[in-house]
Design a protein around this motif. Structure first.
Motif, mmCIF file in Angstrom:
data_model
loop_
_atom_site.group_PDB
_atom_site.id
_atom_site.type_symbol
_atom_site.label_atom_id
_atom_site.label_comp_id
_atom_site.label_asym_id
_atom_site.label_seq_id
_atom_site.Cartn_x
_atom_site.Cartn_y
_atom_site.Cartn_z
ATOM 1 N N ALA A 138 -7.899 -0.186 -11.854
ATOM 2 C CA ALA A 138 -7.466 -1.581 -11.919
ATOM 3 C C ALA A 138 -7.002 -2.074 -10.557
ATOM 4 N N VAL A 139 -6.294 -1.240 -9.818
ATOM 5 C CA VAL A 139 -5.848 -1.615 -8.470
ATOM 6 C C VAL A 139 -7.054 -1.802 -7.548
ATOM 7 N N LEU A 140 -8.036 -0.929 -7.662
ATOM 8 C CA LEU A 140 -9.224 -1.061 -6.813
ATOM 9 C C LEU A 140 -9.985 -2.363 -7.117
ATOM 10 N N LEU A 141 -9.973 -2.765 -8.362
ATOM 11 C CA LEU A 141 -10.748 -3.949 -8.781
ATOM 12 C C LEU A 141 -9.958 -5.246 -8.639
ATOM 13 N N ALA A 142 -8.677 -5.152 -8.309
ATOM 14 C CA ALA A 142 -7.826 -6.349 -8.226
ATOM 15 C C ALA A 142 -8.302 -7.286 -7.118
ATOM 16 N N LEU B 94 0.811 -1.222 0.000
ATOM 17 C CA LEU B 94 0.000 0.000 0.000
ATOM 18 C C LEU B 94 0.845 1.273 0.000
ATOM 19 N N PRO B 95 1.921 1.357 0.805
ATOM 20 C CA PRO B 95 2.741 2.578 0.744
ATOM 21 C C PRO B 95 3.288 2.869 -0.656
ATOM 22 N N ALA B 96 3.620 1.822 -1.402
ATOM 23 C CA ALA B 96 4.101 2.027 -2.774
ATOM 24 C C ALA B 96 2.999 2.607 -3.643
ATOM 25 N N PHE B 97 1.783 2.074 -3.502
ATOM 26 C CA PHE B 97 0.656 2.593 -4.283
ATOM 27 C C PHE B 97 0.387 4.057 -3.940
ATOM 28 N N LEU B 98 0.439 4.384 -2.661
ATOM 29 C CA LEU B 98 0.157 5.752 -2.230
ATOM 30 C C LEU B 98 1.229 6.720 -2.718
ATOM 31 N N ALA B 99 2.483 6.290 -2.658
ATOM 32 C CA ALA B 99 3.574 7.157 -3.118
ATOM 33 C C ALA B 99 3.436 7.460 -4.605
ATOM 34 N N MET B 100 3.109 6.441 -5.379
ATOM 35 C CA MET B 100 2.936 6.657 -6.809
ATOM 36 C C MET B 100 1.718 7.534 -7.078
ATOM 37 N N ALA B 101 0.669 7.354 -6.293
ATOM 38 C CA ALA B 101 -0.535 8.171 -6.469
ATOM 39 C C ALA B 101 -0.244 9.634 -6.172
ATOM 40 N N ALA B 102 0.571 9.891 -5.155
ATOM 41 C CA ALA B 102 0.898 11.273 -4.805
ATOM 42 C C ALA B 102 1.601 11.975 -5.965
ATOM 43 N N VAL B 103 2.558 11.303 -6.573
ATOM 44 C CA VAL B 103 3.253 11.890 -7.721
ATOM 45 C C VAL B 103 2.309 11.968 -8.922
ATOM 46 N N GLY B 104 1.441 10.972 -9.046
ATOM 47 C CA GLY B 104 0.503 10.948 -10.155
ATOM 48 C C GLY B 104 -0.448 12.132 -10.167
ATOM 49 N N LEU B 105 -0.810 12.629 -8.995
ATOM 50 C CA LEU B 105 -1.679 13.801 -8.932
ATOM 51 C C LEU B 105 -1.026 14.999 -9.611
ATOM 52 N N ALA B 106 0.253 15.207 -9.341
ATOM 53 C CA ALA B 106 0.978 16.312 -9.984
ATOM 54 C C ALA B 106 1.146 16.054 -11.476
ATOM 55 N N LEU B 107 1.431 14.819 -11.840
ATOM 56 C CA LEU B 107 1.581 14.494 -13.254
ATOM 57 C C LEU B 107 0.308 14.786 -14.030
ATOM 58 N N GLY B 108 -0.833 14.435 -13.449
ATOM 59 C CA GLY B 108 -2.098 14.690 -14.126
ATOM 60 C C GLY B 108 -2.332 16.171 -14.356
ATOM 61 N N LEU B 109 -2.025 16.991 -13.357
ATOM 62 C CA LEU B 109 -2.204 18.432 -13.493
ATOM 63 C C LEU B 109 -1.316 19.017 -14.582
ATOM 64 N N VAL B 110 -0.057 18.593 -14.601
ATOM 65 C CA VAL B 110 0.869 19.117 -15.597
ATOM 66 C C VAL B 110 0.434 18.708 -17.006
ATOM 67 N N ASP B 111 0.008 17.468 -17.164
ATOM 68 C CA ASP B 111 -0.395 16.997 -18.485
ATOM 69 C C ASP B 111 -1.642 17.722 -18.969
ATOM 70 N N LEU B 112 -2.568 18.002 -18.070
ATOM 71 C CA LEU B 112 -3.762 18.751 -18.447
ATOM 72 C C LEU B 112 -3.413 20.155 -18.920
ATOM 73 N N ALA B 113 -2.391 20.750 -18.307
ATOM 74 C CA ALA B 113 -2.018 22.117 -18.651
ATOM 75 C C ALA B 113 -1.135 22.188 -19.879
ATOM 76 N N CYS B 114 -0.231 21.221 -20.035
ATOM 77 C CA CYS B 114 0.830 21.351 -21.042
ATOM 78 C C CYS B 114 0.916 20.207 -22.035
ATOM 79 N N LEU B 115 0.082 19.197 -21.890
ATOM 80 C CA LEU B 115 0.201 18.007 -22.738
ATOM 81 C C LEU B 115 1.602 17.417 -22.639
#
Length: 233
Positions: A229-233, A86-107
């Motif tokens: 996919a992780v939620l449904l695993a 779970l800590p690995a999933f959470l760490a990746m999710a934390a970075v993923g939140l920033a990645l999503g924002l940047v991609d929405l703004a800048c592709l």
């Protein structure tokens, strides 16, 4: 995991979502300052107003990022509360939140953030494998990353493909936790982004918000598909 602990993790996710906003803004500002509109085809295409629309400026959008972080973390805690990874999933999710924002703004998906997600996830999975005495589970994780990378490379090289190699790298990073959870989860994590993106594109086309040739970010769909996919695993 008890309701109290899930709530606590969700609150941690709210903080992660809040922190993702200024982190994303840093990358957006770097590209804005590097833009050269006088040069045709300059790659630094993001704009400050686009960054605000994506959630890196307005108060309401900051609230949206905070709520998204709470939902993402809370869902992972509820679904994978007993998993030492779970800590690995959470760490990746934390970075993923920033990645999503940047991609929405800048592709764009910054290599440094993608590498941070992969490093955090890989380190967390190694720790989980050592704690549980199951180092063999790291092999499917690495295989998941390799399969994701190869599959997205093929898609990116198809004629008229709109996938960028930032998407390829992100898919490979997310292949680590998906592979850890098994081949069915990996397959679902590879399929769902395309289904989600297809629905979003159809809705935007129906609402006349985009045209068929409008470039759209795919990173958020990759992230959301992996999360589901992780939620449904």
């Amino acid at each position: 995991m008890s309701a109290g602990l899930v709530t606590g993790v969700a609150l941690l996710g709210a903080l992660a979502g809040r922190a993702a906003v200024p982190l994303a803004r840093r990358f957006v500002d770097l590209w804005v300052s590097a833009a050269r509109p006088d040069v045709p085809g300059d790659p630094a295409t993001c704009r400050r107003d686009a960054a605000s629309d994506a959630g890196a400026g307005r108060r309401g959008n900051r609230l949206g990022a905070t709520l998204a972080g709470a939902a993402v973390f809370g869902g992972l805690a509820a679904a994978r509360g007993g998993d030492p990874a779970l800590p690995a999933f959470l760490a990746m999710a934390a970075v993923g939140l920033a990645l999503g924002l940047v991609d929405l703004a800048c592709l764009r998906l910054p290599d440094r953030l993608v590498a941070a997600a992969a490093g955090a996830g890989g380190t967390g999975l190694v720790g989980a494998a050592l704690v549980t005495g199951t180092p063999g589970r790291l092999l499917p994780a690495l295989a998941g990353a390799a399969v994701s990378f190869a599959g997205y490379v093929l898609l990116a090289l198809l004629p008229h493909s709109r996938l960028g190699f930032g998407d390829v790298k992100l898919a490979a990073a997310l292949g680590l936790p998906l592979g850890w959870l098994g081949w069915p989860t990996l397959g679902l994590g590879l399929l769902l982004p395309h289904l989600l993106n297809g629905v979003v594109v159809l809705v935007l086309l129906a609402a006349r918000r985009v045209r068929r040739d409008t470039p759209l970010p795919f990173g958020p769909a990759i992230l959301a598909g992996a999360w589901l996919a992780v939620l449904l695993a």
